[in-house]
Design an enzyme around this catalytic site. Structure first.
Site, PDB file in Angstrom:
ATOM      1  N   ASP A  83       0.813  -1.311  -0.124  1.00 19.46           N
ATOM      2  CA  ASP A  83      -0.138   0.069   0.008  1.00 19.46           C
ATOM      3  C   ASP A  83       1.052   1.186  -0.108  1.00 19.46           C
ATOM      4  OD1 ASP A  83      -1.908  -2.031   0.475  1.00 19.46           O
ATOM      5  OD2 ASP A  83      -1.724  -1.811   2.759  1.00 19.46           O
ATOM      6  N   GLU A 248     -11.303   0.018  -1.730  1.00 16.32           N
ATOM      7  CA  GLU A 248     -10.711   0.468  -0.631  1.00 16.32           C
ATOM      8  C   GLU A 248      -9.310   1.374  -1.046  1.00 16.32           C
ATOM      9  OE1 GLU A 248      -9.639  -3.252   1.127  1.00 16.32           O
ATOM     10  OE2 GLU A 248      -7.897  -3.920  -0.473  1.00 16.32           O
TER      11      GLU A 248
END
Length: 583
Positions: A83, A248
């Site tokens: 991420d 997300e």
């Protein structure tokens, strides 16, 4: 180097002079020789410069993205920086990534060209919350975002069990503030702030279904002017249930009057990059898929950050899930068309970009040195290095440096069964490449019975090569634990008795994360032990390699193990091994 060149040139000049004197060759041929002499040092210098560049690219580092010819290859970091998010400040680039339960947390990486990166800090040296004294596999820091605003660097992230936090500093290489709770919430994750032109501050975040009971939703939350607390207004701005599952990891931007939310969808290993835009921060937002695997081998190219260079170039970093190797980092060229980003290359002309495997490096003002995140450690420097992380909050008495060695004090298992899964004092680092060899010498002479220390490949399955003292001598054993998350017990697959109390432990990681352990009692001749072990990812992370020292003793004196160094090197091809053995 020039001295060496001049010496070679002078030698050649003398040889030519002797040739002229001996043969009385025609002056025209002498003139030709002189031209050769003039050009020789220049050619030799160019050749040696080329060799130096090649040496940098083919150095002992196990993965180098910079190809030394103005291009780079993906991934730019072949390690588990899940991420990732980036920010540019002047001619400096900074990256952070999810760290989950690992401590120190929130890694800070630095680059001058988006290709060559070094770890320069951790924004959290140790969690102030004793909750992290116990190993919290898969919990903690999820999908952080890094931003710069009015002289301050900020990192926001969501803790799925606590809420949304931030840290800040004016010096990313120095000390960061203690974590501040911005929003107390359960299941609010993947937070990213936006400072608007009118002074207002907003935050976008996603939801963890395992905690909040909802998913595929993105919410915008207004913050106070200093970004430290929440304001009253908030709204769900996008619902991805219909065609954007697993929505997300949002990142918030503003450009040309549009609010943009970059968000991954479709799943960690199979998804795509989505971009939402609206003229109003509260929506409605229109959506477009901008990056997908397509015909490439790069699965799930999504979740990352966008950055713009001073010269107007646009770039996007994202991860690729590679199983046991974790989520490795890629760099994609990016352009804008009709106020929509276009990432990678649209190879099939369907309007959606596909990731590149090699490309021209970003055009920055000054050339950057070839660099990779740190791996090997010489413990004689009396420092662990920024690549090392513990499985939980650490204590200073766990380790020390003495006589150029790292000494790990054996710590008591926190729970039954006696496995490494819940042990916080595992000292680990990420897999740095598809293939590599790790070697570390360990001295067990200061360990007590019922204690063990050694080298571990850690994940949902793990394997440990360890030394254990006994009245009969020092035992070397390879143990494996399958489905450690289920608190299964270990199994000893092979043991040998050592002649002494010291051994060199090694693991060779081959393509596909297949790991062969071996050992040596003289540091030169290695013997394989056990069958190849298949490494597995951890809880939301890649497999890791590292060191440990543990004891079954609940009270009394505890021993320690000494490690000379920890080397990660390229795998030597079999034919080269044979040639070396014949020398």
């Amino acid at each position: 180097m020039l001295t060496k060149i001049n010496g070679q040139a002078i030698t050649l000049i003398l040889q030519v002079v002797l040739l002229v004197n001996r043969t009385m060759i025609n002056i025209r041929y002498a003139y030709t020789y002189l031209l050769i002499l003039v050009s020789f040092p220049v050619c030799l210098l160019a050749q040696q410069h080329s060799q130096a560049i090649k040496a940098k690219v083919t150095s002992s580092e196990v993965w180098v993205a910079d190809q030394g010819d103005g291009t780079y290859r993906n991934p730019i970091i072949h390690a588990d920086y899940s991420d990732p998010d980036i920010v540019r400040v002047g001619d400096d680039f900074f990256m952070t990534a999810s760290s989950f339960n690992a401590v120190p947390a929130l890694p800070v990486l630095h680059s001058k060209d988006l290709v060559n990166w070094k770890i320069v800090n951790h924004a959290i040296q140790r969690f102030p919350d004793p909750y992290f004294d116990e190993v919290q596999h898969g919990n903690g820091v999820w999908a952080p975002s890094i931003r710069y605003h009015e002289g301050w660097y900020y990192i926001y992230w969501g803790d799925p069990d606590r809420g949304i936090y931030r840290v800040r500093t004016q010096d990313p290489f120095g000390e960061w503030s203690a974590p501040e709770l911005v929003k107390k919430a359960y299941g609010n994750i993947d937070a990213c702030p936006l400072w608007d032109d009118d002074g207002k501050v907003y935050l976008v975040h996603a939801f963890a279904n395992s905690r909040a009971g909802v998913k595929n939703l993105l919410q915008v939350q207004e913050l106070s002017a200093d970004g430290a607390t929440i304001a009253d207004q908030r709204a769900i701005v996008y619902d991805g249930h219909q065609d954007q599952p697993t929505l997300e990891g949002p990142k918030f931007y503003k450009r040309n009057g549009y609010y943009y939310i970059f968000a991954p969808a479709g799943g960690v290993s199979t998804g795509w990059q989505l971009v939402l835009r609206s003229k109003n921060v509260w929506g409605p937002y229109e959506a477009r898929k901008v990056l997908e695997q397509g015909s490439t081998d790069i699965n799930g190219p999504h979740q990352g950050g966008w950055v713009e260079l001073e010269n107007g170039e646009q770039w996007f970093v994202h991860f690729q899930d590679k199983g046991a190797y974790g989520r490795v980092v890629h760099l994609q060229p990016m352009q804008w068309a009709d106020d929509w980003p276009v990432m990678g290359k649209d190879l099939d002309s369907n309007g959606v970009g596909e990731p590149v495997t090699q490309f021209q490096k970003p055009q920055v003002e000054s050339a950057a040195d070839i660099a990779v995140p740190q791996t090997s450690t010489e413990f004689e420097k009396n420092t662990l290095g920024l690549q090392w992380q513990w499985q939980g909050n650490f204590y200073d008495h766990w380790y020390k440096f003495s006589e150029g060695k790292l000494q790990l004090q054996a710590q008591t298992y926190p729970a039954l069964p006696h496995t490494l899964w819940k042990v916080p004092n595992l000292l680990l680092q990420k897999f740095p490449a598809p293939t590599f060899v790790t070697t570390t010498p360990v001295d067990a002479s200061a360990l007590y019975p019922k204690e063990r220390a050694g080298l571990v490949i850690m994940g949902l399955d793990y394997a440990a090569l360890q030394l254990t003292p006994s009245p009969e001598g020092t035992q070397l054993s390879l143990t494996i634990c399958k489905d450690a998350i289920a608190l299964n017990s270990e199994e000893v697959v092979q043991s040998v008795r050592l002649k002494g109390k010291r051994a060199w432990l090694r693991v060779e990681v081959q393509e596909g994360a297949l790991c062969q352990f071996s050992y040596s009692e003289n540091g030169e001749d290695f013997t394989s032990i056990g069958e190849p072990f298949q490494a597995r990812e951890g809880r939301w992370i890649g497999a890791k390699v590292g060191l440990f020292a543990v004891t079954a003793q609940q009270t009394g004196m505890k021993g320690q193990a000494a490690f000379d160094y920890f080397h990660l090197e390229p795998v030597v091809p079999e034919d080269q091994k044979i040639r070396q053995s014949l020398k």
